[in-house]
Write an enzyme that holds these catalytic residues in place. Structure first.
Site, mmCIF file in Angstrom:
data_model
loop_
_atom_site.group_PDB
_atom_site.id
_atom_site.type_symbol
_atom_site.label_atom_id
_atom_site.label_comp_id
_atom_site.label_asym_id
_atom_site.label_seq_id
_atom_site.Cartn_x
_atom_site.Cartn_y
_atom_site.Cartn_z
ATOM 1 N N GLU A 281 0.813 -1.206 0.000
ATOM 2 C CA GLU A 281 0.000 0.000 0.000
ATOM 3 C C GLU A 281 0.851 1.263 0.000
ATOM 4 O OE1 GLU A 281 -2.893 -0.112 3.079
ATOM 5 O OE2 GLU A 281 -4.192 1.335 2.073
ATOM 6 N N ASP A 282 1.941 1.224 0.734
ATOM 7 C CA ASP A 282 2.655 2.483 0.974
ATOM 8 C C ASP A 282 4.007 2.600 0.273
ATOM 9 O OD1 ASP A 282 0.563 3.108 2.582
ATOM 10 O OD2 ASP A 282 1.541 2.531 4.457
#
Ligand code: MN
Length: 713
Positions: free
Chosen positions: A76-77
């Site tokens: 996600e990051d």
């Protein structure tokens, strides 16, 4: 900040032979991809995956789970891609990371209480591997611990979500220490004043409480020794949130929550549990209705204990839990305790919970000794038959797996279902047959022109949708049957010269329908249409009521029929007297256009067209037969003129007329004259449908012996 060493030491404490290479590799990878990122706290981002991994190790999870914990935010990051994770850390770890990422992406905007259970189920259904939930819980725990760095609005939203969704999930999986920590953190953010009050007041009473527990322990120890039972006694403070709940439920102050202390007695065998219970009940008065036997009836998550409440030595109410060491382990560790059972206790058959898979786990792992092998079998088959989707407003709805937008539409409202033409899922148009996936946001598209179809019954999954569609189809058939019944009756009445409109609302008709115990004339028509009543039967009753002689049909049939013929022809053919009716061709005799045909009025399925000589028609109810003509009808004929030269002979005109009639042509005009040389000259104006028909007529005329020439003029 947690260090890698803390994690590996923790793992080795419960899994001494664990292969830690993968953990180290995941640490290095996570550090690399998260490099330069910081948390709101100002700490390097890596501190978060490290905390999560450490919590997973404290939950006594396997190496793959800890690895997934280190990697859980990389998709996600960071720039990390799923195939990279799979290549470097294997498919299992990659699947878990992917599962956690998917759950994190879901927006839970609707926080109505009744929705919470569905959201919890959706999360469980989305996780194909139970370890996804464990990583998510560990993630949430650290996020709650560092929630102070978020804005007040976020603190509120995240705390509510945690309290409604994640804390109960932890409880459901039996990881009570995580559940309690989450709940206390939520209370801290949601009700800061109450939190402080409960915390201060329980702290003030700590000394008294500890002395009390010491006193009780002395009494119990003595009693147990006398009975020859070895038992360990633990006194504990209930967690703040459970005190808060009790205050709220029973409208009490902190000091009124007497049983905020609880005693736990741990023994070696189940038999001893009940012996201890007997001893305690003999010493102190049990409070009626407060005894629960979770040993013979374990909780859904396999929690087992005896719970009782007694009035203690100083008149204080006190909760006592009695359990074996094995039960204590399950209560402390939850599902993780099952990872390493050596001799599992098979759960009671009476537990009919949805967590039956846990029972199966217990049975499987009798044959499994390696925790790794055990975990491989831990696939979430929980809620595998359900699918959870969102309405555009964020409400979660539960459906059986394979459900479609039609099921969804009917779950909202019957009208929405009836008019559903499709749906938009995550912004994309999908067909009615689309199968809903977990987490889909479904927006139904309707049209006033749409209506349900029998075909929908092939793919809808919910009983509600099925019932509603069937109901609609039946209503339609009824409407059609009413119309058919009216037409059949009208034709039957015509034979007796009775105009339908004259008797429609007559007292005679109403009394006939009453005689037949029907609720309305509509019912009567529908029954004729369905074939339950015969039209002749009704006519018979009517004529006798009207004092008519039913043996005397009047001669206005033709008039009625000609009126009927003015109605529009449907589908390329004409059904006499029936307007706008469903028509199909019989499969038994396959009539071709132009062939002599007849229609049969079916029960609720329109008119079937048969050849006139079809044997199926021979035995059928004559009341249900209707005259059929082909379209284009007679209007589409062409005028043609013939000049026929004949021998002048009596009767020759009649012969020619007969032949033309035989060929289905209509003579519009005929001129006959005789020449001086004894020849007859006939000029015909004919209506023919096509050239072929004309050729047939010419050929037939030429065959007549007295015809000399035939020519078109
Ligand atoms: Mn995270």
């Amino acid at each position: 900040m947690i260090r890698l060493n803390d994690i590996t030491t923790q793992i080795l404490s419960y899994h001494p032979k664990a292969d830690l290479n993968l953990v180290e590799k995941a640490y290095v990878y996570s550090a690399k991809v998260h490099q330069g990122q910081v948390r709101l706290s100002g700490e390097p981002y890596l501190s978060h995956p490290l905390e999560v991994a450490f919590t997973l190790a404290r939950m006594k999870m396997d190496v793959i789970s800890v690895v997934a914990g280190l990697l859980h935010d990389t998709l996600e990051d960071t720039n990390a891609q799923l195939p990279d994770i799979e290549r470097l850390f294997g498919r299992e770890a990659a699947n878990i990371v992917n599962g956690v990422t998917k759950i994190s992406k879901i927006q839970f905007t609707n926080h109505e209480e009744r929705q919470a259970e569905n959201i919890r189920k959706m999360i469980l259904a989305m996780a194909t591997d139970i370890r996804v939930i464990m990583v998510k819980l560990a993630d949430r725990l650290h996020n709650m611990k560092t929630l102070g760095f978020q804005s007040p609005e976020k603190q509120n939203t995240i705390s509510r979500e945690t309290l409604e969704i994640y804390a109960p999930l932890a409880g459901r999986l039996g990881i009570y220490w995580v559940k309690s920590m989450l709940e206390d953190l939520c209370l801290y953010y949601l009700e800061p004043e109450i939190y402080e009050k409960i915390k201060t007041e329980t702290a003030q009473r700590r000394g008294a409480r500890e002395k009390y527990i010491r006193d009780v322990k002395v009494l119990l120890d003595k009693k147990f020794r006398e009975s020859g039972i070895q038992a360990t006694i633990k006194g504990r403070q209930k967690h703040l949130y459970s005190i808060y709940q009790k205050m709220k439920d029973q409208n009490l102050t902190v000091n009124q929550v007497y049983d905020n202390l609880a005693l736990r007695v741990i023994v070696d065998s189940v038999k001893q549990c009940y012996e201890i219970l007997g001893l305690i009940h003999a010493m102190w008065k049990p409070i009626p209705g407060k005894f629960t036997d979770y040993i013979s009836l374990p909780k859904a998550n396999m929690y087992q204990s005896l719970h009782t409440k007694v009035v203690g030595p100083m008149g204080q109410r006190m909760e006592v839990q009695i359990r074996t060491w094995q039960m204590d382990k399950v209560a402390e560790e939850g599902i993780a305790a099952h990872w390493k059972y050596k001799e599992g206790e098979v759960a009671s058959k009476t537990d009919e919970s949805q967590f039956s898979w846990l029972r199966r786990l217990l049975e499987w792992q009798k044959d499994l000794h390696d925790p790794k092998e055990f975990l491989d079998t831990v696939r979430m088959d929980l809620f595998q038959n359900e699918v959870y989707v969102f309405t555009p407003k964020g409400e979660v709805k539960e459906f059986p797996k394979g459900a479609t937008p039609v099921d969804f539409a009917y779950s909202i409202h019957t009208d929405i279902g009836n008019k559903c033409t499709g749906a938009r899922v995550k912004g994309k148009l999908v067909p009615l047959r689309y199968q809903l996936n977990n987490g889909d946001i479904v927006e139904i598209i309707t049209s006033n022109k749409q209506h349900p179809s029998k075909d929908w019954l092939d793919f809808v999954k919910t009983p509600r949708a099925k019932t509603k569609i069937r109901h609609w189809v039946k209503e339609q058939e009824r409407d059609q049957s009413v119309e058919l019944g009216k037409d059949i009756l009208e034709r039957a009445l015509a034979k007796f010269g009775i105009r339908f409109s004259n008797i429609l609302k007559s007292e005679e008709m109403l009394s006939i329908s009453k005689d037949l115990s029907l609720h309305s004339l509509e019912d009567l028509f529908a029954n004729i249409g369905y074939g339950k009543l015969s039209a002749n039967q009704i006519v018979g009753r009517l004529t006798s009521k009207m004092g008519m002689d039913e043996e005397k049909p009047l001669g206005i049939v033709d008039k009625v029929v000609s009126r009927m013929k003015r109605k529009k022809p449907p589908h390329g053919i004409k059904v006499t007297g029936l307007d706008d009716i469903l028509v199909r061709f019989a499969n038994c005799c396959h009539p071709l256009p132009g062939e002599p045909v007849i229609g049969y009025i079916t029960h609720g399925r329109g008119v079937t067209i048969h050849k006139q000589d079809c044997r199926h028609i021979a035995d059928s109810d004559p009341d249900r037969l209707v005259e059929i003509t082909w379209d284009p009808p007679k209007e589409d004929v062409y005028l043609s003129h013939l000049k026929v030269t004949t021998v002048d002979k009596k009767g020759i005109l009649a012969d020619m007329s007969a032949i033309i009639a035989q060929k289905n042509a209509n003579i519009v005009q005929a001129d006959v004259r005789t020449t001086t040389d004894k020849k007859g000259i006939c000029q015909f104006s004919l209506e023919v449908e096509d050239y072929k028909q004309l050729q047939d007529i010419i050929g037939a005329l030429k065959k007549l012996r007295d015809v000399l020439f035939v020519e078109r003029i």
